[in-house]
Design an enzyme around this catalytic site. Sequence first.
Site, PDB file in Angstrom:
ATOM      1  N   SER A  89      45.274  23.758  39.321  1.00 30.02           N
ATOM      2  CA  SER A  89      44.615  22.447  39.416  1.00 30.02           C
ATOM      3  C   SER A  89      44.026  22.146  40.788  1.00 30.02           C
ATOM      4  CB  SER A  89      45.590  21.325  39.051  1.00 30.02           C
ATOM      5  OG  SER A  89      45.501  21.045  37.690  1.00 30.02           O
ATOM      6  N   LYS A  91      40.456  21.718  40.720  1.00 25.33           N
ATOM      7  CA  LYS A  91      39.861  20.439  40.308  1.00 25.33           C
ATOM      8  C   LYS A  91      39.262  19.688  41.497  1.00 25.33           C
ATOM      9  CE  LYS A  91      42.787  19.448  36.246  1.00 25.33           C
ATOM     10  NZ  LYS A  91      43.894  20.319  35.972  1.00 25.33           N
ATOM     11  N   TYR A 137      36.533  26.445  32.536  1.00 29.36           N
ATOM     12  CA  TYR A 137      37.682  25.731  33.106  1.00 29.36           C
ATOM     13  C   TYR A 137      38.846  26.690  33.356  1.00 29.36           C
ATOM     14  CZ  TYR A 137      41.769  22.663  33.249  1.00 29.36           C
ATOM     15  OH  TYR A 137      42.954  22.055  33.607  1.00 29.36           O
ATOM     16  N   TYR A 193      49.831  14.734  40.323  1.00 27.53           N
ATOM     17  CA  TYR A 193      50.324  14.423  38.970  1.00 27.53           C
ATOM     18  C   TYR A 193      50.848  12.996  38.895  1.00 27.53           C
ATOM     19  CZ  TYR A 193      49.859  19.440  38.701  1.00 27.53           C
ATOM     20  OH  TYR A 193      49.360  20.713  38.769  1.00 27.53           O
ATOM     21  N   VAL A 209      49.853  23.850  39.201  1.00 25.25           N
ATOM     22  CA  VAL A 209      51.076  24.394  38.614  1.00 25.25           C
ATOM     23  C   VAL A 209      51.364  25.828  39.056  1.00 25.25           C
ATOM     24  CG1 VAL A 209      51.119  22.868  36.604  1.00 25.25           C
ATOM     25  CG2 VAL A 209      49.933  25.075  36.464  1.00 25.25           C
TER      26      VAL A 209
HETATM   27  N1  GLU Z   1      44.962  25.319  34.137  1.00 26.66           N
HETATM   28  C1  GLU Z   1      46.069  24.414  34.062  1.00 26.66           C
HETATM   29  C2  GLU Z   1      46.020  23.568  32.801  1.00 26.66           C
HETATM   30  O1  GLU Z   1      45.005  23.134  32.394  1.00 26.66           O
HETATM   31  C3  GLU Z   1      46.048  23.589  35.290  1.00 26.66           C
HETATM   32  C4  GLU Z   1      47.197  22.662  35.308  1.00 26.66           C
HETATM   33  C5  GLU Z   1      47.597  22.257  36.688  1.00 26.66           C
HETATM   34  O2  GLU Z   1      47.654  23.054  37.627  1.00 26.66           O
HETATM   35  O3  GLU Z   1      47.870  21.082  36.800  1.00 26.66           O
HETATM   36  O4  GLU Z   1      47.001  23.313  32.194  1.00 26.66           O
END
Ligand code: GLU
Length: 304
Positions: free
Chosen positions: A63, A66, A188, A240, A258
């Site tokens: 993430s 992102k 993604y 989060y 994660v």
């Molecule tokens: N690729 C992971 C998902 O979509 C990223 C989640 C994360 O790192 O928060 O679940």
Amino acid sequence: MDYTPVLQQIEHELKPVIGQGRVASYIPELAKVSPHHFGMAVVAIDGSLHTVGDAHVPFSIQSISKLFTLVMALQLEGERVWDRVGREPSGTPFNSLIQLEAESGKPRNPFINPGALVCTDILCTRYAVPENAVVEFLRPLSGNKAMHYNRAVAASERRTSHRNAAMAHLMKAFGNLANDVDEVLDAYCRHCAIEMSCVELAHAARFLVHGGTHPGDHAAILGTSLAKRINALMLTCGTYDAAGDFAFRVGLPAKSGVGGGILAVMPGQYAVCVWSPALEPSGNSLAGSLALERFTTLTGQSIF
Ligand code: GLU
């Protein structure tokens, strides 16, 4: 300031907790990573690098990507991004569907999965191979010209990304996804599977320390106003459903993943990245969160 002794002290203090928590296993390939890694890197405002432990070992940024897809979406669309993605903490898990249905397919913020899927959709409209565009964006910023995404991790997530597919379809039904759902999900999962080290991530975030301009080559990544907005979103939504507690304990804008990485910035002072794969129930790295808490306490430098 010489941050190295502080980093060494933190690694020493945290030895008993490194490995506590759980490595993410819902992406099967990530479950293979040892929970015992710990690395930390600081790039100060003057460009000096300070490291400890596994700071040079590449890991799955997940993430944290992102953050960079948001930057690229803002470069392309400017403030129009907010027509499709909000900027409020969600108060729900990063992959929750409930709010999306109740709020007509507009994700609360760009750092939960549906928000990042919208940013990825913006990249899909502009680039033939969006994941390569993300890699190309990050290579000069991080100083690693050979950076890539891990195909096995991307395929592993893609095979199991039923919740992300559900969110993407829901947004498509609400008219908030321009491209084919499968195309957006492929891109993604691939940009989430990019591998970078703490050192590379800390370098890549330096423009957020300097009001949007990368200090190395003086490239303007974003204007000061958008850089401010990104730092604000990292503080309120970047860790989060624990962002409030993280601000309370650490006091820095940050984005976690994660894979166990957490990238944080102290505007005007430094970028810091920590990696330790075992996670707290919130999804943030357990040792990583503690390390950043100790870092801002020992240095006395946080945004508060
Ligand atoms: N690729 C992971 C998902 O979509 C990223 C989640 C994360 O790192 O928060 O679940």
